[in-house]
Design an enzyme around this catalytic site. Sequence first.
Site, PDB file in Angstrom:
ATOM      1  N   CYS A  32      16.907 -11.463 -42.224  1.00 20.26           N
ATOM      2  CA  CYS A  32      16.814 -11.225 -40.776  1.00 20.26           C
ATOM      3  C   CYS A  32      15.450 -10.635 -40.388  1.00 20.26           C
ATOM      4  CB  CYS A  32      17.953 -10.278 -40.380  1.00 20.26           C
ATOM      5  SG  CYS A  32      17.845  -9.556 -38.745  1.00 20.26           S
ATOM      6  N   CYS A  35      15.509  -7.337 -38.533  1.00 18.50           N
ATOM      7  CA  CYS A  35      15.920  -6.246 -39.429  1.00 18.50           C
ATOM      8  C   CYS A  35      14.708  -5.701 -40.184  1.00 18.50           C
ATOM      9  CB  CYS A  35      16.978  -6.732 -40.416  1.00 18.50           C
ATOM     10  SG  CYS A  35      18.496  -7.317 -39.613  1.00 18.50           S
TER      11      CYS A  35
END
Length: 115
Positions: A32, A35
């Site tokens: 991600c 993230c």
Amino acid sequence: MVQIQTVNSETFDREVLHSGVPVLVDFSADWCPPCHLMMPILDKVAADVGDRAKIVKVDTDTDPTLAAAYGVSSIPSLYLIQDGKIVDGVVGLATCEKLEEMIDRAESGIVEANE
């Protein structure tokens, strides 16, 4: 420097739900990109709050049951847990200031636990 700990289903109860301080839980995954953008922010928050709070990560790919138990449908999802209850949270990117404000409010008792 305060380390951000990775927790899983086996350690979550002890490290998060029974912590003596508020715990900011970062539900995220290695693949991600947002993230990854959160990591330096979380590192700064960890350094700024010191031992007033803990910051932990849960990998939603390796622990999908835990993520599902907390209703995580988008990552990053950050939940502040105090006394075993979610007291605040944010989905998506968040600023250092926002996360530290969440922790400050929890410490001062301004927030109420969500049921």
